[in-house]
Write a protein that holds these residues in place. Structure first.
Motif, PDB file in Angstrom:
ATOM      1  N   GLN A   1       4.529   7.423   1.516  1.00 40.83           N
ATOM      2  CA  GLN A   1       4.697   6.440   0.649  1.00 40.83           C
ATOM      3  C   GLN A   1       5.180   5.670   1.305  1.00 40.83           C
ATOM      4  O   GLN A   1       6.054   5.152   2.018  1.00 40.83           O
ATOM      5  CB  GLN A   1       4.418   7.389  -0.757  1.00 40.83           C
ATOM      6  CG  GLN A   1       3.246   8.100  -0.876  1.00 40.83           C
ATOM      7  CD  GLN A   1       2.639   8.747  -1.980  1.00 40.83           C
ATOM      8  OE1 GLN A   1       4.067   8.929  -3.033  1.00 40.83           O
ATOM      9  NE2 GLN A   1       1.472   9.010  -2.263  1.00 40.83           N
ATOM     10  N   HIS A   2       6.134   5.881   0.072  1.00 35.13           N
ATOM     11  CA  HIS A   2       7.812   4.561   0.067  1.00 35.13           C
ATOM     12  C   HIS A   2       9.087   5.153   0.401  1.00 35.13           C
ATOM     13  O   HIS A   2       9.786   4.478   0.424  1.00 35.13           O
ATOM     14  CB  HIS A   2       7.129   3.520  -0.914  1.00 35.13           C
ATOM     15  CG  HIS A   2       7.697   4.800  -2.948  1.00 35.13           C
ATOM     16  ND1 HIS A   2       6.742   5.490  -3.321  1.00 35.13           N
ATOM     17  CD2 HIS A   2       9.298   5.120  -3.199  1.00 35.13           C
ATOM     18  CE1 HIS A   2       7.566   6.687  -3.948  1.00 35.13           C
ATOM     19  NE2 HIS A   2       9.265   5.619  -4.571  1.00 35.13           N
ATOM     20  N   LEU A   3       9.031   6.020   0.214  1.00 35.85           N
ATOM     21  CA  LEU A   3      10.462   7.208   0.698  1.00 35.85           C
ATOM     22  C   LEU A   3      10.359   7.389   2.067  1.00 35.85           C
ATOM     23  O   LEU A   3       8.891   7.638   3.054  1.00 35.85           O
ATOM     24  CB  LEU A   3      10.210   8.481  -0.234  1.00 35.85           C
ATOM     25  CG  LEU A   3      10.277   8.004  -1.709  1.00 35.85           C
ATOM     26  CD1 LEU A   3      10.194   9.652  -2.102  1.00 35.85           C
ATOM     27  CD2 LEU A   3      11.499   7.289  -2.149  1.00 35.85           C
ATOM     28  N   PHE A   4      11.379   6.895   2.541  1.00 39.57           N
ATOM     29  CA  PHE A   4      12.049   7.612   4.322  1.00 39.57           C
ATOM     30  C   PHE A   4      13.053   8.308   4.089  1.00 39.57           C
ATOM     31  O   PHE A   4      13.979   7.914   4.074  1.00 39.57           O
ATOM     32  CB  PHE A   4      11.777   5.993   5.217  1.00 39.57           C
ATOM     33  CG  PHE A   4      10.641   5.512   5.587  1.00 39.57           C
ATOM     34  CD1 PHE A   4       9.577   5.299   6.510  1.00 39.57           C
ATOM     35  CD2 PHE A   4       9.694   4.799   4.094  1.00 39.57           C
ATOM     36  CE1 PHE A   4       8.421   4.589   6.610  1.00 39.57           C
ATOM     37  CE2 PHE A   4       8.534   4.236   3.953  1.00 39.57           C
ATOM     38  CZ  PHE A   4       7.708   4.464   5.835  1.00 39.57           C
TER      39      PHE A   4
ATOM     40  N   ARG B   1       1.015  -1.068  -0.377  1.00 39.29           N
ATOM     41  CA  ARG B   1      -0.104   0.049   0.171  1.00 39.29           C
ATOM     42  C   ARG B   1       0.527   1.529   0.005  1.00 39.29           C
ATOM     43  O   ARG B   1       0.576   1.992   0.731  1.00 39.29           O
ATOM     44  CB  ARG B   1      -0.724  -0.116   1.157  1.00 39.29           C
ATOM     45  CG  ARG B   1      -2.058  -0.950   1.067  1.00 39.29           C
ATOM     46  CD  ARG B   1      -2.733  -1.018   0.004  1.00 39.29           C
ATOM     47  NE  ARG B   1      -3.645   0.140  -0.258  1.00 39.29           N
ATOM     48  CZ  ARG B   1      -4.958   0.073   0.041  1.00 39.29           C
ATOM     49  NH1 ARG B   1      -5.349  -0.691   0.757  1.00 39.29           N
ATOM     50  NH2 ARG B   1      -5.723   1.001  -0.028  1.00 39.29           N
ATOM     51  N   GLY B   2       2.180   0.966  -0.412  1.00 43.19           N
ATOM     52  CA  GLY B   2       2.511   2.114   0.138  1.00 43.19           C
ATOM     53  C   GLY B   2       2.350   3.254  -0.937  1.00 43.19           C
ATOM     54  O   GLY B   2       2.276   4.576   0.095  1.00 43.19           O
TER      55      GLY B   2
ATOM     56  N   ARG C   1       1.487   9.267   5.773  1.00 44.87           N
ATOM     57  CA  ARG C   1       2.740   9.368   6.833  1.00 44.87           C
ATOM     58  C   ARG C   1       3.030   8.197   7.819  1.00 44.87           C
ATOM     59  O   ARG C   1       2.031   7.746   8.035  1.00 44.87           O
ATOM     60  CB  ARG C   1       2.530  10.800   7.750  1.00 44.87           C
ATOM     61  CG  ARG C   1       2.947  11.636   6.993  1.00 44.87           C
ATOM     62  CD  ARG C   1       2.982  13.241   7.532  1.00 44.87           C
ATOM     63  NE  ARG C   1       4.442  13.031   8.033  1.00 44.87           N
ATOM     64  CZ  ARG C   1       4.639  14.494   9.165  1.00 44.87           C
ATOM     65  NH1 ARG C   1       3.474  15.623   8.884  1.00 44.87           N
ATOM     66  NH2 ARG C   1       5.737  14.373   8.804  1.00 44.87           N
ATOM     67  N   VAL C   2       3.975   7.634   7.823  1.00 46.14           N
ATOM     68  CA  VAL C   2       4.169   6.845   9.063  1.00 46.14           C
ATOM     69  C   VAL C   2       5.414   7.427   9.512  1.00 46.14           C
ATOM     70  O   VAL C   2       6.307   7.391   8.921  1.00 46.14           O
ATOM     71  CB  VAL C   2       4.127   4.884   8.335  1.00 46.14           C
ATOM     72  CG1 VAL C   2       5.630   5.193   7.451  1.00 46.14           C
ATOM     73  CG2 VAL C   2       4.682   4.226   9.665  1.00 46.14           C
TER      74      VAL C   2
ATOM     75  N   ALA D   1      -3.433   7.030   6.333  1.00 52.55           N
ATOM     76  CA  ALA D   1      -2.997   6.632   5.140  1.00 52.55           C
ATOM     77  C   ALA D   1      -4.720   6.844   4.374  1.00 52.55           C
ATOM     78  O   ALA D   1      -6.047   7.666   5.172  1.00 52.55           O
ATOM     79  CB  ALA D   1      -2.965   4.986   4.834  1.00 52.55           C
ATOM     80  N   ARG D   2      -4.415   6.475   3.031  1.00 50.90           N
ATOM     81  CA  ARG D   2      -5.866   7.209   2.423  1.00 50.90           C
ATOM     82  C   ARG D   2      -6.397   5.916   2.166  1.00 50.90           C
ATOM     83  O   ARG D   2      -5.595   5.199   1.410  1.00 50.90           O
ATOM     84  CB  ARG D   2      -5.578   7.736   1.044  1.00 50.90           C
ATOM     85  CG  ARG D   2      -5.518   8.652  -0.140  1.00 50.90           C
ATOM     86  CD  ARG D   2      -5.042   9.416  -0.541  1.00 50.90           C
ATOM     87  NE  ARG D   2      -4.444   8.723  -1.255  1.00 50.90           N
ATOM     88  CZ  ARG D   2      -2.998   9.248  -2.016  1.00 50.90           C
ATOM     89  NH1 ARG D   2      -2.974  11.192  -0.844  1.00 50.90           N
ATOM     90  NH2 ARG D   2      -2.076   9.388  -1.969  1.00 50.90           N
TER      91      ARG D   2
END
Length: 360
Positions: free
Chosen positions: A309-312, A283-284, A289-290, A334-335
């Motif tokens: 998303q998939h970038l940290f 679900r990237g 935000r995480v 999440a959306r």
């Protein structure tokens, strides 16, 4: 080694200022620029004409940079944000301009996500800048209708580190409280600060991110602490409810799901990596935000992490951590993911914890 450490400049902190059309971003910005003391601010806007800068504050215009009487400066985005920041930083290194922090004012319906990703994906920005926080200005009078009509505005609220509530004097106390409850249902870790005639203390806008090794225990935990809860039984199972409050449902609000978890024992490193990799793989694109503070097994120092998303961002170890507990705290927003899906994801981490709750 010592010489290198002395000549290495700290990352320039960047604040992303966003909000609905007409919410009061520029009023807030003009107040900050006119009252700034000590640090100098570089403000980046899409167009000078849209910025609505108070011309009484302007001292001079040099090419595409407006210099303020306070020593702050303002420039417009030329081409793309990365090039604008590189140009500003080069001028700073050459002593042609002076600033200590950057504020980026977005357009009224801009999604903060792509801007945050730019600071993670661009090697030059990663080396020289760091996101200091996302500040979203929300209009107490027209904000509820804007949230109903514009999903981008809902995303701005969900991704904020701080919500500045403007024009609260134009609505009744009951309407303001109802709106704040709705805002907390979308983002339970952001503080809500009521503006006084569009103004808040400038210091309240800075140092919002937990992604700094200098953060104290309390400051790092505040970045992840839920601001409100409706259920006195929340978190007995280790998962905190982030569902919408009782009352009218809103179509756009329902697209935002969030969940948080507190794990009382250190997490096996392999379990944490598997959980994060699985979440990003499946679900990237939907992860707004995480963020979290994580204690791993066999590692004494906890670390904070943050991703869009998939970038940290690179994880930041908290070397001066004074806390005695070894609790990990993780928040996911999440959306188009239900809370049940988010809880199921976080259950991958709970599966590696010893059960501390006995059935009644």
């Amino acid at each position: 080694m010592t010489d290198t450490m002395q000549t290495t400049a700290p990352h320039v902190p960047v604040t992303l200022l966003t909000g609905f059309l007409g919410a009061g971003k520029t009023t807030l910005l003009n107040a900050v620029i006119s009252n700034v003391t000590g640090s100098k601010i570089a403000v980046i806007v899409n167009e000078f004409g849209e910025a609505g800068l108070d011309h009484d504050l302007i001292e001079a215009v040099d090419e595409d940079i407006v210099l303020m009487q306070s020593g702050c400066l303002c420039c417009s985005i030329r081409g793309d944000l990365s090039r604008t920041l590189q140009d500003l930083f080069t001028r700073k290194q050459e002593d042609r301009v002076n600033f200590d922090r950057v504020v980026i004012e977005t357009t009224g319906l801009a999604d903060p996500g792509p801007i945050l990703q730019t600071f993670v994906a661009d090697p030059y920005l990663t080396k020289n800048f760091r996101i200091d926080g996302v500040v979203t200005v929300v209009d107490a009078a027209t904000g509820p209708d804007t949230l109903n009509r514009q999903f981008e505005a809902v995303s701005q609220v969900a991704m904020a580190d701080l919500l500045v509530l403007s024009k609260a004097d134009l609505v009744s106390e009951s309407d303001r409280c109802a709106f704040e409850t709705r805002l907390r249902s979308l983002n339970q870790t952001a503080e809500i600060l009521k503006a006084d005639r569009g103004v808040v203390p400038a210091a309240s806008l800075w140092d919002l991110s937990g992604m700094r090794p200098q953060k104290t225990d309390d400051q790092a935990l505040a970045w992840l602490t839920l601001t409100a809860t409706n259920d006195p039984l929340d978190n007995l199972s280790g998962l905190a409810s982030s569902g919408p409050p009782s009352g009218p449902s809103h179509k756009h609000d329902a697209r935002i799901g969030s969940a948080s978890i507190i794990l009382h024992n250190p997490i096996p490193a392999a379990a944490f990596d598997l959980w994060l990799d699985t979440l990003i793989m499946l679900r990237g694109p939907d992860i707004l935000r995480v963020k979290g503070i994580v204690h791993l097994e066999d590692i004494e120092t906890p670390f904070v992490f943050h991703g869009v998303q998939h970038l940290f961002d690179p994880p930041v170890p908290l070397h001066d951590w004074q806390g005695t507990d070894r609790q990990s705290r993780i928040v996911v927003i999440a959306r188009d993911m239900t809370r049940a899906e988010l809880v199921y994801s976080l259950d991958m981490l709970r599966a590696h914890q010893h059960s501390e709750i006995q059935p009644v």
